[in-house]
Design an enzyme around this catalytic site. Sequence first.
Site, PDB file in Angstrom:
ATOM      1  N   CYS A  50      28.247  37.108  33.065  1.00 42.65           N
ATOM      2  CA  CYS A  50      28.673  37.500  31.726  1.00 42.65           C
ATOM      3  C   CYS A  50      29.506  36.480  30.969  1.00 42.65           C
ATOM      4  CB  CYS A  50      29.435  38.816  31.821  1.00 42.65           C
ATOM      5  SG  CYS A  50      30.569  38.884  33.234  1.00 42.65           S
TER       6      CYS A  50
ATOM      7  N   HIS B 213      35.694  38.769  26.625  1.00 47.14           N
ATOM      8  CA  HIS B 213      35.434  38.170  27.939  1.00 47.14           C
ATOM      9  C   HIS B 213      35.562  36.652  27.980  1.00 47.14           C
ATOM     10  CE1 HIS B 213      33.382  39.540  31.897  1.00 47.14           C
ATOM     11  NE2 HIS B 213      34.630  39.973  31.801  1.00 47.14           N
TER      12      HIS B 213
END
Length: 520
Positions: free
Chosen positions: A76, A139
């Site tokens: 990710c 993130h």
Amino acid sequence: MAACTAAQQLLLVLSALGLLAAGAPQPPNIVLLLMDDMGWGDLGVNGEPSRETPNLDRMAAEGMLFPSFYSANPLCSPSRAALLTGRLPIRNGFYTTNAHARNAYTPQEIMGGIPNSEHLLPELLKKAGYTNKIVGKWHLGHRPQFHPLKHGFDEWFGSPNCHFGPYDNKAKPNIPVYRDWEMVGRFYEEFPINRKTGEANLTQLYTQEALDFIQTQHARQSPFFLYWAIDATHAPVYASRQFLGTSLRGRYGDAVREIDDSVGKILSLLQNLGISKNTFVFFTSDNGAALISAPNEGGSNGPFLCGKQTTFEGGMREPAIAWWPGHIAAGQVSHQLGSIMDLFTTSLSLAGLKPPSDRVIDGLDLLPTMLKGQMMDRPIFYYRGNTLMAVTLGQYKAHLWTWTNSWEEFTQGTDFCPGQNVSGVTTHTQEEHTELPLIFHLGRDPGERFPLSFHSDEYQDALSRTTQVVQEHQKSLVPGQPQLNVCNQAVMNWAPPGCEKLGKCLTPPESVPEKCFWAH
């Protein structure tokens, strides 16, 4: 002739696209829909037999489908860093050197994040007058210097990390949810997720944020960039009450159905406001489906081998749809090799901006492909941490290294390729093939099960071309400073900005920086 200014470049682009009207030029709005752990095989248009994605299938029917579109990493955080910088993670620093070929990301204890030296897409779009919003998972670092509003975004509703938990707020804090600069609560507290039933209202909140932002910017007549990065399909998978139990595919399918419904609402709003012809929309995912979580909490990678965490096709080939009524002809399928990094360069082109010239940009401008059907030769590089594992050139994919995960992990039940073991390919030791790569013809063998014979003319020809590309890439490569090497319990989300107002500040432990451990 003097170089074009940004304004002159914009005029040229808008003129070519037929978007000039009376008064000042308005560049097209840009909406990037980034899913989390959604697989290539999760869309009906890609053959998912339940056909539970009618809105995404319609989006493809009205736009262009990219069957050969790739993430920049099988995990990710590095993939998201690549999207927003247009650069491979090995260049922008989203990798680790703590061990060979290890996947790394940004859990709460990570000290690193997106470097200030990187130029992010929203920072550059500001030069063309865009208002930028991120909805969902950032993130790219949760410490103050990595906050998305310090990197070009004007608004944020979402979280810095994945929605793991619940935690006890003693050994580890629950993940905060932010409204712009400050937290407004935490997952499992003000933003509940029922781990037993999978019920959570987050996708509905994220959808309303997108709809409100679009309406507000339309009223202001301001070009906008919406980065809708939701995480419902990342384990622990969640869906709102009205979607739970509605899918033939279990809880994961419920989440996909809700996402599909949300995409339909976003596209319908653009059409109802009369701005669909001036809004470019692209749908894709950050990496392949997490087969380790399947079937109830993981998706499908269709005919491709393995899934998230691996550099086989299932780990990095993504669902991808471009939609721009009046510009991208309906019902198109392009076999152009595409990359998530191309969204950076393509978005800049839409805004009439050129990519930074002081660094290597890996993303290509896909507008010639989308608008004119042009095909471009380009390699796809598959990195795992600091290691180039494979490269695809045309229909041929060469594996320089193979590895799924260790025998120790595998025997304890961690399997990234369940039911897909291919002898000599899905190895549980790190196997080097740099002298004689394993080469597959992905057109005939998308599942990477039958490597070409080393002695065949086809192999030798593919090897020659691949070797040249790899050598040129590695010769010129200047790795960025690795950001994912150091962890520290003290930097977790103990006291995010705004916690004082909510009475939700927690006391961090003593600061003890240490080398992060990445198992695979």
